[in-house]
Design an enzyme around this catalytic site. Structure first.
Site, short mmCIF file in Angstrom:
data_model
loop_
_atom_site.label_atom_id
_atom_site.label_comp_id
_atom_site.label_asym_id
_atom_site.label_seq_id
_atom_site.Cartn_x
_atom_site.Cartn_y
_atom_site.Cartn_z
N THR A 2 86.94 135.77 96.35
CA THR A 2 88.07 135.04 95.77
C THR A 2 89.25 135.02 96.74
O THR A 2 89.37 135.88 97.61
CB THR A 2 88.51 135.68 94.45
OG1 THR A 2 88.95 137.03 94.70
CG2 THR A 2 87.38 135.71 93.44
N GLY A 3 90.12 134.03 96.58
CA GLY A 3 91.34 133.98 97.37
C GLY A 3 91.13 133.55 98.80
O GLY A 3 91.79 134.07 99.71
N ILE A 16 93.17 136.77 104.91
CA ILE A 16 92.21 137.87 104.89
C ILE A 16 90.90 137.42 104.25
O ILE A 16 89.81 137.77 104.72
CB ILE A 16 92.80 139.08 104.14
CG1 ILE A 16 94.00 139.65 104.91
CG2 ILE A 16 91.73 140.16 103.96
CD1 ILE A 16 94.70 140.79 104.19
N GLY A 17 90.98 136.64 103.18
CA GLY A 17 89.78 136.18 102.52
C GLY A 17 88.88 135.38 103.46
O GLY A 17 87.65 135.56 103.47
N TYR A 23 104.01 142.50 91.72
CA TYR A 23 102.85 142.52 92.61
C TYR A 23 102.27 143.93 92.70
O TYR A 23 101.08 144.16 92.45
CB TYR A 23 103.25 142.00 93.99
CG TYR A 23 102.14 142.04 95.01
CD1 TYR A 23 101.03 141.21 94.91
CD2 TYR A 23 102.22 142.90 96.11
CE1 TYR A 23 100.02 141.24 95.85
CE2 TYR A 23 101.21 142.93 97.06
CZ TYR A 23 100.12 142.10 96.93
OH TYR A 23 99.12 142.13 97.87
#
Length: 260
Positions: free
Chosen positions: A19-20, A27-28, A172
């Site tokens: 995901t992402g 990073i994904g 966050y």
């Protein structure tokens, strides 16, 4: 939610759902490229409206570029546009990944909602959105994975990316902390499946969000004298997803060059 599939799944490569994966420098994307090179097929999610409202903006044609890179590494791919703030999205993502590429063996969660605000200026709406995306979606994705997992015992992997940055970044950091507990619980609750579950804290990785002031601070606070890269995180994910990484389980791992 829209989907794109570029080639059919192979019979010999396991499938990782990541995901992402919305930006080529993220990073994904780094994780997806590393796993593709290591023999995994890749289904990935992205959500362009999130990037569009952030300071760095949406990256035109990023999805197509990521798909091309993964295909060059031999991976069958499925790109799935997915709003993880919607509680119905995780099940739909798994439905699409399975329909297009087959059953998921590894779940790697690098998605996030991240808007800087502190104790006094965080809005209820922002707080709720952070927990919906970072915490609730993680739980629902793990739940779908556990319900559907059919691969060989000992091959299943769950990995989530976290942060301990809460000061001035309240929703966050708080939502990521809750996400950690959910992920680590999976190491025990999914033990009957032989699935491992770990959390990685990559520390500060400059994927375009750092100001010069932040960059200088992070460099000064890192003994190795450089910033983290998506590839640093990807190498650890790659190890955890390998057979050699099976004995690492139920851990929160810092992969940050000693950042303090």
């Amino acid at each position: 939610m829209t989907t794109r599939t570029e080639q059919p799944s192979s019979a010999t490569r396991p499938l990782a759902l990541i995901t992402g994966v919305g930006r080529t420098v993220g990073i994904g994307a780094g994780i997806a490229q590393r796993l593709a090179a290591s023999g995994w097929d890749i289904a990935f999610t992205y959500w362009n409206p999130y990037d569009a409202r952030m300071a760095w903006g949406a990256e035109p044609d990023a999805t197509e570029a990521i798909v091309r890179t993964l295909s060059e590494r031999g991976a069958a791919t499925a790109a799935i546009e997915a709003d993880l703030a919607d509680p119905g999205t995780p099940a739909r993502v798994f439905d699409e990944a399975e329909r297009r590429l087959g059953p998921v063996t590894a779940l790697v969660m690098s998605h996030c909602e991240s808007v800087d605000s502190g104790l006094l200026d965080t809005t209820v709406e922002s707080f709720d959105r952070h927990f919906a995306v970072n915490t609730r979606a993680t739980w629902l994705l793990i739940r779908e994975f556990g319900r559907r997992f059919t691969a060989e015992r000992g091959t299943g992997r769950i990995i989530s990316l976290t942060s301990d940055h809460t000061v001035g970044n309240l929703p966050y950091g708080a939502s990521k902390g809750a996400m950690d507990r959910i992920t680590l619980a999976a190491a025990h609750e999914l033990a009957h499946l032989g699935v491992t579950a770990n959390v990685i804290n990559p520390g500060p990785v400059d994927t375009g969000w750092m100001t010069e002031e932040v960059r200088a601070h992070c460099l000064a606070a890192t003994p190795l004298g450089r910033l983290g890269t998506p590839q640093d995180t990807a190498h650890l994910v790659d190890f955890l997803c390998s057979r050699e990484g099976q004995w690492v389980n139920g851990q929160l791992l810092k992969s940050n060059g000693g950042f303090a």
